[in-house]
Design a protein around this motif. Sequence first.
Motif, PDB file in Angstrom:
ATOM      1  N   PHE A 159       0.854  -1.316  -0.097  1.00  0.00           N
ATOM      2  CA  PHE A 159       0.035  -0.100   0.065  1.00  0.00           C
ATOM      3  C   PHE A 159       0.871   1.307  -0.224  1.00  0.00           C
ATOM      4  O   PHE A 159       0.349   2.303  -0.533  1.00  0.00           O
ATOM      5  CB  PHE A 159      -1.070  -0.042   1.143  1.00  0.00           C
ATOM      6  N   LEU A 160       1.925   1.184   0.604  1.00  0.00           N
ATOM      7  CA  LEU A 160       2.796   2.426   0.695  1.00  0.00           C
ATOM      8  C   LEU A 160       3.554   2.622  -0.738  1.00  0.00           C
ATOM      9  O   LEU A 160       3.709   3.598  -1.399  1.00  0.00           O
ATOM     10  CB  LEU A 160       4.058   2.235   1.620  1.00  0.00           C
ATOM     11  N   PRO A 187       1.251  -0.976   6.510  1.00  0.00           N
ATOM     12  CA  PRO A 187       1.134   0.624   6.308  1.00  0.00           C
ATOM     13  C   PRO A 187       0.528   1.081   5.340  1.00  0.00           C
ATOM     14  O   PRO A 187       0.696   0.710   4.259  1.00  0.00           O
ATOM     15  CB  PRO A 187       2.425   1.077   6.639  1.00  0.00           C
ATOM     16  N   GLY A 188      -0.364   2.144   5.659  1.00  0.00           N
ATOM     17  CA  GLY A 188      -0.994   2.805   4.365  1.00  0.00           C
ATOM     18  C   GLY A 188      -2.454   2.053   4.111  1.00  0.00           C
ATOM     19  O   GLY A 188      -3.356   2.705   3.293  1.00  0.00           O
ATOM     20  N   ALA A 189      -2.605   1.078   4.766  1.00  0.00           N
ATOM     21  CA  ALA A 189      -4.144   0.444   4.641  1.00  0.00           C
ATOM     22  C   ALA A 189      -4.947   0.716   5.726  1.00  0.00           C
ATOM     23  O   ALA A 189      -4.690   0.331   6.911  1.00  0.00           O
ATOM     24  CB  ALA A 189      -4.086  -1.038   4.526  1.00  0.00           C
ATOM     25  N   VAL A 190      -5.876   1.743   5.765  1.00  0.00           N
ATOM     26  CA  VAL A 190      -6.613   2.054   6.666  1.00  0.00           C
ATOM     27  C   VAL A 190      -8.302   2.460   6.564  1.00  0.00           C
ATOM     28  O   VAL A 190      -9.149   2.478   7.250  1.00  0.00           O
ATOM     29  CB  VAL A 190      -6.233   3.576   7.424  1.00  0.00           C
ATOM     30  N   GLU A 191      -8.646   2.182   5.162  1.00  0.00           N
ATOM     31  CA  GLU A 191      -9.973   2.322   4.841  1.00  0.00           C
ATOM     32  C   GLU A 191     -10.605   1.188   5.250  1.00  0.00           C
ATOM     33  O   GLU A 191     -10.221  -0.070   5.244  1.00  0.00           O
ATOM     34  CB  GLU A 191     -10.030   2.294   3.278  1.00  0.00           C
ATOM     35  N   PRO A 192     -12.111   1.478   6.188  1.00  0.00           N
ATOM     36  CA  PRO A 192     -12.451   0.243   6.863  1.00  0.00           C
ATOM     37  C   PRO A 192     -12.552  -1.176   6.111  1.00  0.00           C
ATOM     38  O   PRO A 192     -12.404  -2.118   6.176  1.00  0.00           O
ATOM     39  CB  PRO A 192     -13.595   0.781   7.470  1.00  0.00           C
ATOM     40  N   GLY A 193     -13.305  -1.037   4.705  1.00  0.00           N
ATOM     41  CA  GLY A 193     -13.549  -2.177   3.878  1.00  0.00           C
ATOM     42  C   GLY A 193     -12.241  -2.913   3.622  1.00  0.00           C
ATOM     43  O   GLY A 193     -12.034  -4.063   3.694  1.00  0.00           O
ATOM     44  N   THR A 194     -10.953  -2.041   3.430  1.00  0.00           N
ATOM     45  CA  THR A 194      -9.828  -2.675   2.958  1.00  0.00           C
ATOM     46  C   THR A 194      -9.148  -3.420   4.279  1.00  0.00           C
ATOM     47  O   THR A 194      -8.681  -4.499   4.279  1.00  0.00           O
ATOM     48  CB  THR A 194      -8.776  -1.690   2.677  1.00  0.00           C
ATOM     49  N   GLY A 213      -7.059  11.422  10.567  1.00  0.00           N
ATOM     50  CA  GLY A 213      -8.127  11.035   9.527  1.00  0.00           C
ATOM     51  C   GLY A 213      -8.560   9.625   9.290  1.00  0.00           C
ATOM     52  O   GLY A 213      -9.422   9.102   8.847  1.00  0.00           O
ATOM     53  N   ALA A 214      -7.636   8.659   9.939  1.00  0.00           N
ATOM     54  CA  ALA A 214      -7.952   7.422  10.064  1.00  0.00           C
ATOM     55  C   ALA A 214      -8.770   6.951  11.131  1.00  0.00           C
ATOM     56  O   ALA A 214      -9.120   7.633  12.029  1.00  0.00           O
ATOM     57  CB  ALA A 214      -6.587   6.541  10.527  1.00  0.00           C
ATOM     58  N   PRO A 215      -9.524   5.856  10.954  1.00  0.00           N
ATOM     59  CA  PRO A 215     -10.269   5.240  11.886  1.00  0.00           C
ATOM     60  C   PRO A 215      -9.948   5.402  13.304  1.00  0.00           C
ATOM     61  O   PRO A 215      -8.427   5.091  13.406  1.00  0.00           O
ATOM     62  CB  PRO A 215     -10.792   3.943  11.438  1.00  0.00           C
ATOM     63  N   THR A 216     -10.749   5.401  14.346  1.00  0.00           N
ATOM     64  CA  THR A 216     -10.239   5.591  15.817  1.00  0.00           C
ATOM     65  C   THR A 216      -9.746   3.996  16.078  1.00  0.00           C
ATOM     66  O   THR A 216      -9.858   3.172  15.608  1.00  0.00           O
ATOM     67  CB  THR A 216     -11.042   5.780  16.507  1.00  0.00           C
ATOM     68  N   VAL A 217      -8.982   4.082  17.189  1.00  0.00           N
ATOM     69  CA  VAL A 217      -8.441   2.682  17.766  1.00  0.00           C
ATOM     70  C   VAL A 217      -9.891   1.804  17.941  1.00  0.00           C
ATOM     71  O   VAL A 217      -9.820   0.661  17.683  1.00  0.00           O
ATOM     72  CB  VAL A 217      -7.734   2.892  19.052  1.00  0.00           C
ATOM     73  N   ALA A 218     -10.965   2.364  18.483  1.00  0.00           N
ATOM     74  CA  ALA A 218     -12.075   1.646  18.892  1.00  0.00           C
ATOM     75  C   ALA A 218     -12.653   1.160  17.530  1.00  0.00           C
ATOM     76  O   ALA A 218     -13.064  -0.090  17.516  1.00  0.00           O
ATOM     77  CB  ALA A 218     -12.897   2.539  19.353  1.00  0.00           C
TER      78      ALA A 218
END
Length: 275
Positions: A159-160, A187-194, A213-218
């Motif tokens: 992803f990077l 690293p670089g993969a943060v989109e929830p579906g991915t 901008g990434a999803p929260t830890v929760a």
Amino acid sequence: MTSSRDRAVAFRSLHVPGRPLVLPNAWDTSSARLVEDAGAAAVATTSAGLSWALGSADGDRLDRATALDAVARIAAAVDVPVSADVESGYAEDAAGVGDTIRAVIAAGAVGVNIEDALYEDGTGPLRPVAEQAERIAAAREAADAQGVPLFVNARIDTFLRGDGDVDLTLERAAAFLAAGADGIFVPGAVEPGTVKLLVDGIDGPLNVMAHPGAPTVAELAALGVARVSVGSGIAQAAHALVRRAARELLGAGTYDTLADGLDYGELNALLGRTR
């Protein structure tokens, strides 16, 4: 925890899908102690932050001895387990990676990140799967020979440095886990579906690198992530503060940037304590 084996077992147990190990990455003894004092269950180094602190650029520019000397100081400064980012292993071949792992254990760390990118010109491609698997296998063998269940986190830079191909990432992950890796870092993969596709497709704990901008830890926990780190993010923020303060002082001649600094006595006591 008095032995490397004890610390390694404890560190390994912290990787629980849905209840992730959260790692605010450190780069020197001061940042490591501050991270520990904030309540972190472990400390992970950032190779970029560590390199910058030593006056070097990131990307396999440091030599093994210099990098692991810094890791040893960090491990000696905290009571929690330490994982070392050793970039691509500070070695040309698999045998050299084994040497690095023995040095990592001697330095007191009980986990490593090993990445699959090449840095021939600073933006190199990924290593062939078979070659990287051989390097991971050498790391596993070296650690096992020392009697330390070192947590080997295999970083995959699809992803990077690539186009974020999920199938390619899963293929590499499977090969690296089969070679002896314990977890996979994408690293670089943060989109929830991915992230969900990676969690479901990888037969091991998934590490995600978060950023603004990434999803929260929760939210990442709800997707099944087992480890959340921030790479060089905190180091970058710290260096940004230095630059803002310096520019304010040299420009306007004011000091407002310093208003939120830590109390001198508190910081001095924390960093001056003996382990």
